[in-house]
Design an enzyme around this catalytic site. Structure first.
Site, PDB file in Angstrom:
ATOM      1  N   SER A 156       0.860  -1.189   0.000  1.00 28.35           N
ATOM      2  CA  SER A 156       0.000   0.000   0.000  1.00 28.35           C
ATOM      3  C   SER A 156       0.891   1.232   0.000  1.00 28.35           C
ATOM      4  CB  SER A 156      -0.875   0.031   1.256  1.00 28.35           C
ATOM      5  OG  SER A 156      -1.507   1.297   1.390  1.00 28.35           O
ATOM      6  N   TYR A 169      -0.984  -0.439  10.322  1.00 32.36           N
ATOM      7  CA  TYR A 169      -1.273  -0.895   8.953  1.00 32.36           C
ATOM      8  C   TYR A 169      -0.127  -0.497   8.023  1.00 32.36           C
ATOM      9  CZ  TYR A 169      -3.562  -1.186   4.383  1.00 32.36           C
ATOM     10  OH  TYR A 169      -3.861  -1.482   3.083  1.00 32.36           O
TER      11      TYR A 169
HETATM   12  P1  NAP Z   1     -11.307  -6.373   1.170  1.00 33.87           P
HETATM   13  O1  NAP Z   1     -12.301  -5.995   0.125  1.00 33.87           O
HETATM   14  O2  NAP Z   1     -11.656  -6.180   2.612  1.00 33.87           O
HETATM   15  O3  NAP Z   1     -10.860  -7.875   0.906  1.00 33.87           O
HETATM   16  C1  NAP Z   1      -9.957  -8.503   1.769  1.00 33.87           C
HETATM   17  C2  NAP Z   1      -9.834  -9.967   1.389  1.00 33.87           C
HETATM   18  O4  NAP Z   1      -8.995 -10.605   2.360  1.00 33.87           O
HETATM   19  C3  NAP Z   1     -11.175 -10.681   1.421  1.00 33.87           C
HETATM   20  O5  NAP Z   1     -11.231 -11.628   0.386  1.00 33.87           O
HETATM   21  C4  NAP Z   1     -11.174 -11.381   2.769  1.00 33.87           C
HETATM   22  O6  NAP Z   1     -11.960 -12.561   2.660  1.00 33.87           O
HETATM   23  C5  NAP Z   1      -9.690 -11.705   2.935  1.00 33.87           C
HETATM   24  N1  NAP Z   1      -9.364 -11.853   4.334  1.00 33.87           N
HETATM   25  C6  NAP Z   1      -9.535 -10.951   5.331  1.00 33.87           C
HETATM   26  N2  NAP Z   1      -9.147 -11.477   6.486  1.00 33.87           N
HETATM   27  C7  NAP Z   1      -8.723 -12.744   6.233  1.00 33.87           C
HETATM   28  C8  NAP Z   1      -8.217 -13.793   7.013  1.00 33.87           C
HETATM   29  N3  NAP Z   1      -8.077 -13.675   8.350  1.00 33.87           N
HETATM   30  N4  NAP Z   1      -7.879 -14.957   6.424  1.00 33.87           N
HETATM   31  C9  NAP Z   1      -8.050 -15.121   5.091  1.00 33.87           C
HETATM   32  N5  NAP Z   1      -8.507 -14.150   4.277  1.00 33.87           N
HETATM   33  C10 NAP Z   1      -8.848 -12.983   4.859  1.00 33.87           C
HETATM   34  O7  NAP Z   1      -9.961  -5.562   0.974  1.00 33.87           O
HETATM   35  P2  NAP Z   1      -9.152  -5.138  -0.335  1.00 33.87           P
HETATM   36  O8  NAP Z   1      -9.195  -3.668  -0.401  1.00 33.87           O
HETATM   37  O9  NAP Z   1      -9.522  -5.927  -1.511  1.00 33.87           O
HETATM   38  O10 NAP Z   1      -7.696  -5.542   0.167  1.00 33.87           O
HETATM   39  C11 NAP Z   1      -6.848  -6.424  -0.527  1.00 33.87           C
HETATM   40  C12 NAP Z   1      -5.416  -5.988  -0.249  1.00 33.87           C
HETATM   41  O11 NAP Z   1      -5.202  -4.702  -0.801  1.00 33.87           O
HETATM   42  C13 NAP Z   1      -5.074  -5.882   1.238  1.00 33.87           C
HETATM   43  O12 NAP Z   1      -3.778  -6.408   1.460  1.00 33.87           O
HETATM   44  C14 NAP Z   1      -5.091  -4.390   1.485  1.00 33.87           C
HETATM   45  O13 NAP Z   1      -4.270  -4.016   2.564  1.00 33.87           O
HETATM   46  C15 NAP Z   1      -4.579  -3.874   0.160  1.00 33.87           C
HETATM   47  N6  NAP Z   1      -4.896  -2.460  -0.120  1.00 33.87           N
HETATM   48  C16 NAP Z   1      -6.188  -2.045  -0.257  1.00 33.87           C
HETATM   49  C17 NAP Z   1      -6.448  -0.694  -0.494  1.00 33.87           C
HETATM   50  C18 NAP Z   1      -7.845  -0.157  -0.661  1.00 33.87           C
HETATM   51  O14 NAP Z   1      -8.045   1.065  -0.605  1.00 33.87           O
HETATM   52  N7  NAP Z   1      -8.843  -1.008  -0.873  1.00 33.87           N
HETATM   53  C19 NAP Z   1      -5.386   0.211  -0.605  1.00 33.87           C
HETATM   54  C20 NAP Z   1      -4.089  -0.257  -0.457  1.00 33.87           C
HETATM   55  C21 NAP Z   1      -3.851  -1.597  -0.230  1.00 33.87           C
HETATM   56  P3  NAP Z   1     -12.796 -13.252   3.830  1.00 33.87           P
HETATM   57  O15 NAP Z   1     -13.442 -12.174   4.633  1.00 33.87           O
HETATM   58  O16 NAP Z   1     -13.745 -14.131   3.066  1.00 33.87           O
HETATM   59  O17 NAP Z   1     -11.783 -14.045   4.600  1.00 33.87           O
END
Ligand code: NAP
Length: 278
Positions: A156, A169
Site C-alpha cells: 500500500s 497498517y
Molecule cells: P477487502 O475488500 O476487505 O478484501 C480482503 C480480502 O482478504 C477478502 O477476500 C477477505 O476474505 C480476505 N481476508 C480478510 N481477512 C482474512 C483472514 N483472516 N484470512 C483469510 N482471508 C482474509 O480488501 P481489499 O481492499 O480488496 O484488500 C486487498 C489488499 O489490498 C489488502 O492487502 C489491502 O491491505 C490492500 N490495499 C487495499 C487498499 C484499498 O483502498 N482497498 C489500498 C491499499 C492496499 P474473507 O473475509 O472471506 O476471509
C-alpha cells in the site's frame, strides 16, 4: 541415454509448471483479490482461491468457470490461524501446477495506536505480514528450483507515508515493500519474478472495516482499474507498481536517494555531529 534423460526432465518440468500456470490468490472472496481472480481466469489460468467466506468464493468460481472454462479450487482458511495457514503453505509447497502466488489477503483497523487493542494490532500483523511471509517462504524454493514463476505482494502507499495516520497498517505494508524488494534481489537471478503492488484508496470493503464510508472519500480508484494497471506492471516485470502515481520518476528519485546513502553507512566512527556534546 543422457539426451533422453534430459528431454524427460524437461517434459517433467513442463508438466509440473505448464505454459499457463495455476494462480493461488489469497483474499479472493471480494475486492482486489476477486478482481485478480477474474483477470487471471480471463487469461486462461486455473485458480486456487483462498479466504474465509466459502459461499462468496463458490459464487465467484462458478461464474469464472462458466465464463472462462478454467479449473478453480477453493481453500477455506483463516490466515491468522496457524493450522489453517499451514494447509495453504502445504498446497504451495506440493502443488507444482501453481506458478504464481498473489499475496493479497489483508485488512485494516480503525482508530489511533492507543485506541487499538493489543490483540487487534497483533492480528493485523499476523494477516498482513506473517501470513504473507509464510506463503512466500512456502512457494519460493520450489519456484527457484523450477527457474520460473512469480510472487505478487499487495502492499500500500500507506507503507510509504506515516503521515497518513494508519501507523500499524502502514508498518505492515512497509514490511511488504521491503520484503518484496529483498526477495526480488534474491530470486530474480533464479528466474522468479517478485512484484510489489502499492494501491492507494480503492473501492473495496476494506474501508468498512476501518469505519469509513468509501463513498465519502475522494479520488477513489475502481478495483478493476487498479488490478488492470497492476497487471500492466506485472506483464512489464516491474518490481514496484504504484497505479495511482502519475510520475514514475518520483519513485525512481526516491530509490536513487535511498541508494545514494548506502555507501555512507559503513563507518568506524560516529558522524561528526554525534562527537560534540550539546
Ligand atoms: P477487502 O475488500 O476487505 O478484501 C480482503 C480480502 O482478504 C477478502 O477476500 C477477505 O476474505 C480476505 N481476508 C480478510 N481477512 C482474512 C483472514 N483472516 N484470512 C483469510 N482471508 C482474509 O480488501 P481489499 O481492499 O480488496 O484488500 C486487498 C489488499 O489490498 C489488502 O492487502 C489491502 O491491505 C490492500 N490495499 C487495499 C487498499 C484499498 O483502498 N482497498 C489500498 C491499499 C492496499 P474473507 O473475509 O472471506 O476471509
Amino acid at each position: 541415454m543422457m539426451i533422453v534423460m534430459n528431454i524427460e526432465s524437461i517434459r517433467e518440468k513442463g508438466n509440473a509448471m505448464t505454459a499457463i500456470p495455476s494462480v493461488l490468490i489469497t483474499g479472493a472472496s471480494t475486492g482486489i483479490g476477486a478482481s485478480y481472480a477474474e483477470r487471471f481466469a480471463r487469461r486462461g489460468h486455473d485458480l486456487v482461491l483462498v479466504a474465509r467466506d466459502t459461499a462468496r468464493m463458490e459464487a465467484l468460481a462458478a461464474r469464472l468457470r462458466q465464463e472462462n472454462g478454467v479449473a478453480i479450487d477453493i481453500v477455506q482458511a483463516d490466515l491468522t490461524q496457524p493450522a489453517e495457514l499451514a494447509t495453504v503453505e502445504t498446497r504451495l509447497r506440493d502443488d507444482a501446477r501453481i506458478g504464481i502466488l498473489v499475496n493479497n489477503a489483508g485488512t485494516a483497523i480503525g482508530g489511533s495506536f492507543i485506541e487499538q487493542s493489543t490483540d487487534d494490532v497483533a492480528r493485523l500483523v499476523a494477516l498482513n505480514t506473517t501470513a504473507l511471509l509464510r506463503l512466500a517462504s512456502a512457494i519460493a524454493p520450489r519456484l527457484a528450483a523450477a527457474g520460473e514463476g512469480a510472487i505478487v505482494n499487495i502492499g500500500s502507499v500507506v507503507g510509504l507515508a506515516p503521515e497518513f495516520g494508519m501507523t500499524v497498517y502502514g508498518a505492515t505494508k512497509a514490511f511488504v515493500l521491503f520484503l518484496s524488494q529483498g526477495l526480488s534481489l534474491e530470486l530474480a537471478p533464479k528466474g522468479v519474478y517478485v512484484q510489489a503492488v502499492l494501491p492507494a484508496t480503492t473501492r473495496t470493503e476494506i474501508w468498512g472495516h476501518v469505519g469509513a464510508d468509501v463513498n465519502t472519500l475522494s479520488n477513489v480508484m475502481e478495483v478493476g482499474d487498479l488490478v488492470d494497471a497492476a497487471l500492466v506492471g506485472f506483464d512489464r516485470r516491474e518490481l514496484v507498481t504504484i497505479p495511482p502515481l502519475p510520475d514514475a520518476g518520483q519513485w525512481d528519485a526516491l530509490q536513487a536517494a535511498r541508494q545514494a546513502m548506502l555507501p555512507n553507512y559503513g563507518n568506524q566512527h560516529p558522524a561528526e555531529r554525534y562527537r560534540t556534546v550539546a
